[in-house]
Design an enzyme around this catalytic site. Structure first.
Site, PDB file in Angstrom:
ATOM      1  N   HIS A  27       1.231  -0.494  -0.161  1.00  0.00           N
ATOM      2  CA  HIS A  27       0.035   0.077  -0.070  1.00  0.00           C
ATOM      3  C   HIS A  27       1.337   1.226  -0.205  1.00  0.00           C
ATOM      4  O   HIS A  27       0.808   2.341  -0.836  1.00  0.00           O
ATOM      5  CB  HIS A  27      -0.703   0.689   0.931  1.00  0.00           C
ATOM      6  CG  HIS A  27      -1.673  -0.903   1.356  1.00  0.00           C
ATOM      7  ND1 HIS A  27      -2.040  -1.575   2.431  1.00  0.00           N
ATOM      8  CD2 HIS A  27      -2.998  -1.500  -0.028  1.00  0.00           C
ATOM      9  CE1 HIS A  27      -3.082  -2.568   2.404  1.00  0.00           C
ATOM     10  NE2 HIS A  27      -3.402  -2.426   1.008  1.00  0.00           N
ATOM     11  N   LYS A  51     -17.479  -6.234   7.053  1.00  0.00           N
ATOM     12  CA  LYS A  51     -16.557  -7.052   7.672  1.00  0.00           C
ATOM     13  C   LYS A  51     -16.331  -6.789   9.364  1.00  0.00           C
ATOM     14  O   LYS A  51     -16.174  -5.430  10.065  1.00  0.00           O
ATOM     15  CB  LYS A  51     -15.213  -6.452   7.203  1.00  0.00           C
ATOM     16  CG  LYS A  51     -14.829  -7.319   5.901  1.00  0.00           C
ATOM     17  CD  LYS A  51     -13.379  -6.368   5.234  1.00  0.00           C
ATOM     18  CE  LYS A  51     -13.051  -6.951   3.522  1.00  0.00           C
ATOM     19  NZ  LYS A  51     -12.234  -6.396   2.734  1.00  0.00           N
ATOM     20  N   ARG A 101      -1.008  -5.913  -8.696  1.00  0.00           N
ATOM     21  CA  ARG A 101       0.028  -6.298  -7.923  1.00  0.00           C
ATOM     22  C   ARG A 101       0.251  -7.858  -8.892  1.00  0.00           C
ATOM     23  O   ARG A 101       1.679  -8.010  -9.478  1.00  0.00           O
ATOM     24  CB  ARG A 101      -0.218  -7.632  -6.171  1.00  0.00           C
ATOM     25  CG  ARG A 101       0.220  -6.362  -5.245  1.00  0.00           C
ATOM     26  CD  ARG A 101      -0.982  -6.951  -4.036  1.00  0.00           C
ATOM     27  NE  ARG A 101      -2.121  -7.532  -4.407  1.00  0.00           N
ATOM     28  CZ  ARG A 101      -3.256  -8.225  -3.797  1.00  0.00           C
ATOM     29  NH1 ARG A 101      -2.583  -8.402  -2.034  1.00  0.00           N
ATOM     30  NH2 ARG A 101      -4.571  -8.018  -3.742  1.00  0.00           N
ATOM     31  N   SER A 138      -3.371  -8.131   2.866  1.00  0.00           N
ATOM     32  CA  SER A 138      -3.386  -7.516   4.458  1.00  0.00           C
ATOM     33  C   SER A 138      -4.025  -8.849   4.741  1.00  0.00           C
ATOM     34  O   SER A 138      -3.552  -9.203   5.815  1.00  0.00           O
ATOM     35  CB  SER A 138      -4.646  -6.074   4.259  1.00  0.00           C
ATOM     36  OG  SER A 138      -3.690  -4.870   4.035  1.00  0.00           O
TER      37      SER A 138
HETATM   38  O1  PNS Z   1      -8.578  -2.816   0.194  1.00  0.00           O
HETATM   39  P1  PNS Z   1      -9.794  -3.383  -0.389  1.00  0.00           P
HETATM   40  O2  PNS Z   1     -10.935  -4.557   0.425  1.00  0.00           O
HETATM   41  O3  PNS Z   1      -9.400  -4.300  -1.364  1.00  0.00           O
HETATM   42  O4  PNS Z   1     -11.133  -2.257  -1.039  1.00  0.00           O
HETATM   43  C1  PNS Z   1     -12.039  -2.303  -1.528  1.00  0.00           C
HETATM   44  C2  PNS Z   1     -12.442  -0.749  -1.887  1.00  0.00           C
HETATM   45  C3  PNS Z   1     -12.767  -0.170  -0.770  1.00  0.00           C
HETATM   46  C4  PNS Z   1     -12.140  -0.271  -2.435  1.00  0.00           C
HETATM   47  C5  PNS Z   1     -13.991  -1.221  -2.281  1.00  0.00           C
HETATM   48  O5  PNS Z   1     -14.845  -2.416  -1.712  1.00  0.00           O
HETATM   49  C6  PNS Z   1     -15.170  -0.325  -3.092  1.00  0.00           C
HETATM   50  O6  PNS Z   1     -14.860   0.889  -3.515  1.00  0.00           O
HETATM   51  N1  PNS Z   1     -15.843  -0.056  -1.464  1.00  0.00           N
HETATM   52  C7  PNS Z   1     -16.543   0.901  -1.797  1.00  0.00           C
HETATM   53  C8  PNS Z   1     -17.896   0.270  -1.957  1.00  0.00           C
HETATM   54  C9  PNS Z   1     -18.615   0.799  -3.175  1.00  0.00           C
HETATM   55  O7  PNS Z   1     -18.558   1.798  -3.900  1.00  0.00           O
HETATM   56  N2  PNS Z   1     -18.676   0.285  -3.666  1.00  0.00           N
HETATM   57  C10 PNS Z   1     -18.847  -0.392  -5.485  1.00  0.00           C
HETATM   58  C11 PNS Z   1     -17.174  -0.470  -6.078  1.00  0.00           C
HETATM   59  S1  PNS Z   1     -17.481  -0.548  -8.045  1.00  0.00           S
END
Ligand code: PNS
Length: 173
Positions: A27, A51, A101, A138
């Site tokens: 990150h 979560k 990645r 993570s």
């Molecule tokens: O670190 P992560 O858990 O892979 O991050 C995922 C994240 C936060 C980028 C994604 O879950 C997100 O954008 N969540 C917000 C809800 C949302 O907008 N969902 C639709 C995504 S197109």
């Protein structure tokens, strides 16, 4: 959006969203790359009601990120609930940054990118983290740590310290 000599600067405020539970060196590598490209980078921690039992609560994740990014004058840390697309509109950001990645990351990310553009006309920029972090996530970090493995190479010192404190607080060595 900022301006320079009256000209609108496109894509000047980037948002790097994620769970960051915990932040890893991967990150931080993406944040460093984004900070070198965009005048302003907001690292946005998602408040994810799905979560239910994160390793670190939201405040802890934000605090770790602030400490890890304090050297970058153009990086700020924030959090958001709900849709990323709505948050982007709310703070008038211009572009989403996502780290890649491995090729398989791209499969999900492409759908996310299209959905976010469809929802709020915001584009997503992909930055490849250093190949040495290609296997660092993570969830894997937590698994290795909780089984007693050495994770010092994969997380910033601040994060390692917080993880060790958390383990002590739970009465485990
Ligand atoms: O670190 P992560 O858990 O892979 O991050 C995922 C994240 C936060 C980028 C994604 O879950 C997100 O954008 N969540 C917000 C809800 C949302 O907008 N969902 C639709 C995504 S197109």
């Amino acid at each position: 959006m900022s301006t320079h000599n009256g000209v609108k600067l496109p894509q000047s405020h980037a948002v790097y969203p994620g769970s960051f539970d915990p932040p890893t060196n991967g990150h931080l590598d993406v944040i460093a790359r984004a900070a070198a490209i965009f005048p302003l980078v907001t690292v946005a921690v998602v408040v994810n009601p799905q979560k239910r039992s994160p390793f670190f609560v939201l405040d802890e994740r934000e605090e770790m990120l602030r400490r890890c990014t304090s050297a970058y004058a153009n990086v700020r840390v924030d959090h958001f609930r709900g849709l990323l697309a709505d948050y982007i509109n709310r703070i008038s950001a211009d572009v989403i940054v996502k780290g890649l990645r491995v090729v398989s990351d791209f499969e999900n990310e492409m759908a996310f990118a299209h959905m976010n553009r469809s929802l709020s006309n915001v584009d997503t920029t992909f930055l490849m983290s250093d190949s040495s972090y290609s296997f660092v996530s993570s969830s894997l970090i937590k698994e290795v740590f909780l089984q007693g493995g050495d994770i010092a190479k994969y997380v910033p010192a601040v994060v390692l310290e917080c993880m060790q404190q958390k383990r002590l607080a739970h009465g485990r060595k």
